[in-house]
Design an enzyme around this catalytic site. Structure first.
Site, PDB file in Angstrom:
ATOM      1  N   GLY A  89       0.813  -1.220   0.000  1.00  0.00           N
ATOM      2  CA  GLY A  89       0.000   0.000   0.000  1.00  0.00           C
ATOM      3  C   GLY A  89       0.840   1.262   0.000  1.00  0.00           C
ATOM      4  CB  CYS A  90       3.765   2.293   1.991  1.00  0.00           C
ATOM      5  SG  CYS A  90       2.917   2.258   3.594  1.00  0.00           S
ATOM      6  CB  THR A  91       5.162   0.351  -2.871  1.00  0.00           C
ATOM      7  OG1 THR A  91       6.130  -0.064  -1.897  1.00  0.00           O
ATOM      8  CG2 THR A  91       5.810   0.431  -4.240  1.00  0.00           C
ATOM      9  CB  ALA A 141       5.584   6.200  -2.420  1.00  0.00           C
TER      10      ALA A 141
END
Length: 167
Positions: free
Chosen positions: A54-56, A59
């Site tokens: 999710g963070c990738t 970003a």
């Protein structure tokens, strides 16, 4: 549950003045929020962890829309408790054009009142801050990382219209 409620009441909200802070950037330099706000609107996003799915995704979408953020005179700043080395790798692998800050110990996360999920996982919250240092919007969603970008762009559009009317 009671602790979570207390934290949420103390959280930075729309209309509040954004608390200033200093943290180390992924390049080792010092970042100070209010210095950047003298020149630009800021999209300050707190995320759980570098290189997770999710963070990738989040970003990379900030990266993909970065030129649009610049058109709205805004800078994107990501904050997690990951190390500088982790941020450097995350930035390099995904070619991120924006600043990542290392909030070891979660002090800035705490100042902003970013909640934890299930009391353990760092939350995902985005603050859109105008040059006047006022928080224009707060978007909190752990499960919809891409909505953070859409929400930020909508708010920046309205700030842009507002600033043009004043000029």
């Amino acid at each position: 549950m009671i602790l979570e409620a207390l934290i949420n009441e103390e959280a930075v909200k729309e209309g509040d003045k954004a608390p200033d802070f200093e943290l180390q950037r992924q390049d080792g330099g010092l970042f100070r929020l209010h210095d950047l706000l003298k020149e630009k609107n800021v999209v300050l996003y707190f995320y759980p962890k570098d290189s997770t799915p999710g963070c990738t995704k989040q970003a990379c979408e900030f990266r993909n829309q970065y030129e649009v953020f610049k058109e709205f005179d805004a800078e994107v700043v990501g904050v997690s408790s990951d190390s500088l080395q982790s941020h450097q790798k995350f930035e390099r692998v995904h070619q991120l054009p924006f600043t990542l800050l290392s909030d070891k110990g979660g002090q800035i996360r705490s100042i902003y009142g970013v909640p934890r999920r299930l009391g353990l996982l760092p939350g995902r919250v985005t603050y859109i801050i105008g040059k006047d240092k006022v928080v224009r919007a707060v978007y909190n969603s752990m499960n919809k990382p891409l909505e953070h970008i859409n929400t930020a762009l909508e708010v920046l559009r309205s700030i842009n219209v507002e600033q043009k009317q004043i000029a």
